[in-house]
Write an enzyme that holds these catalytic residues in place. Structure first.
Site, PDB file in Angstrom:
ATOM      1  N   SER A  62      44.904  28.820  37.182  1.00  0.00           N
ATOM      2  CA  SER A  62      45.031  29.114  38.609  1.00  0.00           C
ATOM      3  C   SER A  62      43.657  29.126  39.250  1.00  0.00           C
ATOM      4  O   SER A  62      42.656  29.455  38.600  1.00  0.00           O
ATOM      5  CB  SER A  62      45.692  30.485  38.817  1.00  0.00           C
ATOM      6  OG  SER A  62      45.635  30.887  40.175  1.00  0.00           O
ATOM      7  N   TYR A  72      46.253  39.216  37.117  1.00  0.00           N
ATOM      8  CA  TYR A  72      46.594  37.793  37.105  1.00  0.00           C
ATOM      9  C   TYR A  72      45.327  36.953  36.981  1.00  0.00           C
ATOM     10  O   TYR A  72      45.259  36.021  36.162  1.00  0.00           O
ATOM     11  CB  TYR A  72      47.354  37.448  38.380  1.00  0.00           C
ATOM     12  CG  TYR A  72      47.770  36.008  38.497  1.00  0.00           C
ATOM     13  CD1 TYR A  72      48.844  35.513  37.766  1.00  0.00           C
ATOM     14  CD2 TYR A  72      47.104  35.141  39.362  1.00  0.00           C
ATOM     15  CE1 TYR A  72      49.234  34.182  37.881  1.00  0.00           C
ATOM     16  CE2 TYR A  72      47.490  33.821  39.486  1.00  0.00           C
ATOM     17  CZ  TYR A  72      48.554  33.345  38.746  1.00  0.00           C
ATOM     18  OH  TYR A  72      48.935  32.033  38.865  1.00  0.00           O
TER      19      TYR A  72
END
Length: 259
Positions: free
Chosen positions: A150, A163
Site C-alpha cells: 500500500s 495498517y
C-alpha cells in the site's frame, strides 16, 4: 497500459493463478483480468458466498475459476490452499497475495487484538502464502509472486498506524525474498495502490462512502481515486514476460499521492 491486456491471444493462456482476497475489490478485478487472458484462476478468501459469486462471474465470461475458502492467518489452511490449487489445475505459476484487512483507529486506543488481526492477516498471512508458493515454484521451474502492499507504507495516514506498519513490513519481506529467490526463477514483487474504491477501503468514524470518495479525491494530486481494474492491470504487467527483469520491486500506483 498493460501490454498483456492488449494481447487477444491470451497472454496467460495455460497459466495457473492463485488470488487471495479474490472475492471482491482488487482481488476480484485481478482474477477476472487473468481469466480473460486465458489463465485458470483459484480465488481464495474467508467468505464462501463472495468466492462462489466471483467464480460464477468469471465462468459467465467464459473463464475458468475455482473457489477455495482460506483464512491466510492459518498455516494449515494456507498449505491446503496451495495443495488444492496444484491438485485441481496441475501447478501454480502466478500468485497474487492480496488478502488483507484495514482497521481504523488511534494507536493510543488500539487494542492488542486489533493489532494482532492486522499484523496476522497482512504480514503473517503473506509470509505463510509465500513460503508455500515459493516451495512449489522453485521445485517446478519458477513462477511469479505479487504481494499487495500500500502507499500507506510510504506516507503517514491518520488512524492507520497498524495498517501502515503491516504494509511496510510486507515491502521489506518482498525485497528480501525477491533477492533470495530470483536465481531460482521465482520473481517476487509488490504493488502499492493508493486510494481505490473497494469494499475494504477504510473510512473514518462517522464518514459516509460519498464523503470518503470526495475527501480522498481532494487529497490526491490526480484529483481522483483509483479503480480496481487499474490496479489489476499493473498486477498483470508484473506477472507478464514484459517484467521478466523486475524483481524485489515495489510498484506504487497512487496518482503521485506519495511522491
Amino acid at each position: 497500459m498493460n501490454p498483456a491486456a492488449d494481447d487477444p491471444t491470451g497472454a496467460f493462456e495455460g497459466k495457473v493463478v492463485l488470488v487471495t482476497g479474490g472475492g471482491s475489490g482488487i482481488g476480484l478485478a485481478t482474477a477476472h483480468a487473468f481469466a480473460r487472458q486465458g489463465a485458470s484462476v483459484v480465488v481464495a478468501g474467508r467468505n464462501r458466498e463472495s468466492l462462489l459469486l466471483a467464480v460464477a462471474s468469471i465462468r459467465g465470461e467464459g473463464g475458468e475459476a475455482t473457489a477455495v475458502v482460506c483464512d491466510v492467518r492459518s498455516a494449515e489452511q494456507v498449505d491446503r490452499l496451495v495443495e488444492e490449487t496444484v491438485s485441481v489445475y496441475g501447478g501454480l505459476d502466478i500468485a497474487f497475495n492480496n488478502a488483507g484487512v484495514s482497521l481504523v483507529g488511534s494507536l493510543s486506543e488500539f487494542s492488542t487484538a486489533q493489532w494482532e488481526e492486522v499484523i496476522s492477516t497482512n504480514l503473517t498471512g503473506t509470509f505463510l502464502l509465500m513460503r508455500r508458493e515459493v516451495d512449489h515454484m522453485r521445485r517446478n521451474g519458477g513462477g511469479v509472486i505479487v504481494n499487495s502492499a500500500s502507499n500507506a507504507a510510504h506516507m503517514t495516514l491518520p488512524l492507520l498506524a497498524a495498517y501502515s506498519a503491516s504494509k511496510a513490513a510486507v515491502l521489506s519481506l518482498t525485497r528480501a525474498a525477491g533477492r533470495e529467490f530470483i536465481a531460482e526463477n521465482v520473481r517476487i514483487n509488490a504493488i502499492s495502490p493508493g486510494p481505490v474504491d473497494t469494499p475494504m477501503w477504510a473510512t473514518r468514524p462517522g464518514e459516509s462512502q460519498a464523503d470518503r470518495r470526495k475527501r480522498m479525491a481532494a487529497e490526491s494530486p490526480s484529483g481522483r481515486i483509483g479503480t480496481a481494474e487499474e490496479i489489476a492491470d499493473m498486477v498483470l504487467w508484473l506477472a507478464s514476460p514484459q517484467a521478466a527483469y523486475v524483481a524485489g520491486h515495489d510498484l506504487v500506483v497512487d496518482g503521485a499521492m506519495s511522491s
